[in-house]
Design an enzyme around this catalytic site. Structure first.
Site, mmCIF file in Angstrom:
data_model
loop_
_atom_site.group_PDB
_atom_site.id
_atom_site.type_symbol
_atom_site.label_atom_id
_atom_site.label_comp_id
_atom_site.label_asym_id
_atom_site.label_seq_id
_atom_site.Cartn_x
_atom_site.Cartn_y
_atom_site.Cartn_z
ATOM 1 N N PRO A 65 38.620 35.612 27.778
ATOM 2 C CA PRO A 65 39.892 35.116 28.321
ATOM 3 C C PRO A 65 40.049 35.583 29.766
ATOM 4 C CG PRO A 65 40.281 36.898 26.749
ATOM 5 C CD PRO A 65 38.816 36.584 26.707
ATOM 6 N N HIS A 66 40.627 34.729 30.582
ATOM 7 C CA HIS A 66 40.795 35.081 31.993
ATOM 8 C C HIS A 66 41.998 34.350 32.561
ATOM 9 C CE1 HIS A 66 38.008 31.698 31.623
ATOM 10 N NE2 HIS A 66 38.542 31.239 32.732
ATOM 11 N N ALA A 67 42.534 34.919 33.618
ATOM 12 C CA ALA A 67 43.712 34.317 34.247
ATOM 13 C C ALA A 67 43.821 34.811 35.675
ATOM 14 C CB ALA A 67 44.972 34.694 33.470
#
Length: 155
Positions: A65-67
């Site tokens: 997951p990344h943001a």
């Protein structure tokens, strides 16, 4: 760039399980708050928004997951190992037990992609994943990630 540049020892944790992906993102957001002094609510929201675009479960029990977040000065990482794997809508439909989250500055283009590539290369190594799954100590997991994977990715 090396994983040691983005992952601190206090950014590594082992938890027994998580009831949902949503709760897992909340756990990651709380870790980001304590480790990187980021606003957990903003981190959680950013992770959920990115996940809504498409699942970040890349297969073989791994999720990335990344943001992007306003106010960050550089890419930051968090790692969670779950004792009980979680359904993550991964590409291979396998549950996930190794989660490496990346948080990048809103303006980070190439730096974010390089970090993602480095983490991906590291967690594609079956030997590294086996070592991660065989250890419960966060300090040992940090060492495996920062010393056992690809040495670096040119800046």
């Amino acid at each position: 760039m090396q994983l040691a540049d983005i992952l601190r020892p206090d950014g590594v944790k082992v938890i027994s399980s998580s009831p949902s992906k949503r709760r897992l993102f909340q756990d990651l957001a709380e870790m980001a708050g304590s480790c990187w002094r980021l606003d957990p609510a903003k981190v959680n929201e950013a992770l959920l928004e990115r996940e809504a675009l498409g699942p970040t479960g890349v297969g073989h029990g791994v999720a990335l997951p990344h943001a992007r977040l306003q106010g960050l000065d550089r890419v930051r990482g968090l790692f969670l190992r779950l004792d009980k794997a979680l359904d993550f809508d991964a590409v291979d439909r396998q549950p996930v037990d190794l989660i490496f989250a990346l948080l990048a500055p809103a303006s980070a283009g190439v730096e974010h992609l390089r970090a993602l590539a480095l983490v991906s290369r590291t967690l594609r190594d079956p030997a590294i994943c086996a070592k991660l799954r065989a250890n419960d100590d966060p300090a040992t997991l940090h060492t495996i990630l920062t010393e056992g994977g690809p040495r670096n990715l040119a800046a």
